[in-house]
Write an enzyme that holds these catalytic residues in place. Structure first.
Site, PDB file in Angstrom:
ATOM      1  N   PHE A   6       5.288  -5.639  13.774  1.00 37.60           N
ATOM      2  CA  PHE A   6       5.423  -7.081  13.914  1.00 37.60           C
ATOM      3  C   PHE A   6       5.103  -7.773  12.596  1.00 37.60           C
ATOM      4  O   PHE A   6       4.159  -7.408  11.910  1.00 37.60           O
ATOM      5  CB  PHE A   6       4.473  -7.621  14.993  1.00 37.60           C
ATOM      6  CG  PHE A   6       4.835  -7.164  16.371  1.00 37.60           C
ATOM      7  CD1 PHE A   6       5.768  -7.860  17.130  1.00 37.60           C
ATOM      8  CD2 PHE A   6       4.251  -6.032  16.911  1.00 37.60           C
ATOM      9  CE1 PHE A   6       6.104  -7.438  18.403  1.00 37.60           C
ATOM     10  CE2 PHE A   6       4.587  -5.600  18.186  1.00 37.60           C
ATOM     11  CZ  PHE A   6       5.520  -6.306  18.933  1.00 37.60           C
ATOM     12  N   CYS A   7       5.911  -8.785  12.288  1.00 40.53           N
ATOM     13  CA  CYS A   7       5.637  -9.656  11.152  1.00 40.53           C
ATOM     14  C   CYS A   7       6.028 -11.070  11.565  1.00 40.53           C
ATOM     15  O   CYS A   7       6.363 -11.315  12.724  1.00 40.53           O
ATOM     16  CB  CYS A   7       6.362  -9.207   9.893  1.00 40.53           C
ATOM     17  SG  CYS A   7       8.139  -9.412   9.915  1.00 40.53           S
ATOM     18  N   SER A   8       6.012 -11.970  10.629  1.00 37.33           N
ATOM     19  CA  SER A   8       6.302 -13.372  10.949  1.00 37.33           C
ATOM     20  C   SER A   8       7.678 -13.552  11.565  1.00 37.33           C
ATOM     21  O   SER A   8       7.838 -14.294  12.517  1.00 37.33           O
ATOM     22  CB  SER A   8       6.192 -14.240   9.692  1.00 37.33           C
ATOM     23  OG  SER A   8       4.888 -14.174   9.189  1.00 37.33           O
TER      24      SER A   8
END
Length: 99
Positions: A6-8
């Site tokens: 997960f990232c932005s």
């Protein structure tokens, strides 16, 4: 096993997810599925995940994710790990249980 990164926005982790998939395949681990997603989708997909790997730009969320999902393995990528785009390094981190 399902590993979700997960990232932005889910974009910067896509390449890393592909490299991790390749690293698992090279190790004979065809049973591992690695996917990259945007952090906003965590709640809707988390039940499927065995491992949650958070990019450094959302490091602020690690404690909350661990509290919300105590049965999941949650890892935070360092800036160096993320920047290296080295799939083997992150596979090693998960296999060794380094947090």
């Amino acid at each position: 096993m399902k590993v979700y990164l997960f990232c932005s926005g889910g974009f910067s982790t896509s390449l890393l997810a592909n490299k991790m998939s390749e690293a698992y395949k090279e190790r004979g681990r065809d049973d591992v599925q690695v996917e990259a997603m945007d952090f906003g989708s965590l709640d809707s997909v988390v039940e499927e995940a065995d491992v949650i790997l958070l990019a450094p730009q959302i490091a602020w969320a690690k404690e909350q994710v661990e509290e919300d999902y105590p049965d999941k393995k949650v890892y935070l990528m360092s800036v160096q790990e993320f920047g290296s785009m080295d799939g083997n390094m992150l596979v090693d981190k998960i296999e060794q249980g380094e947090n």
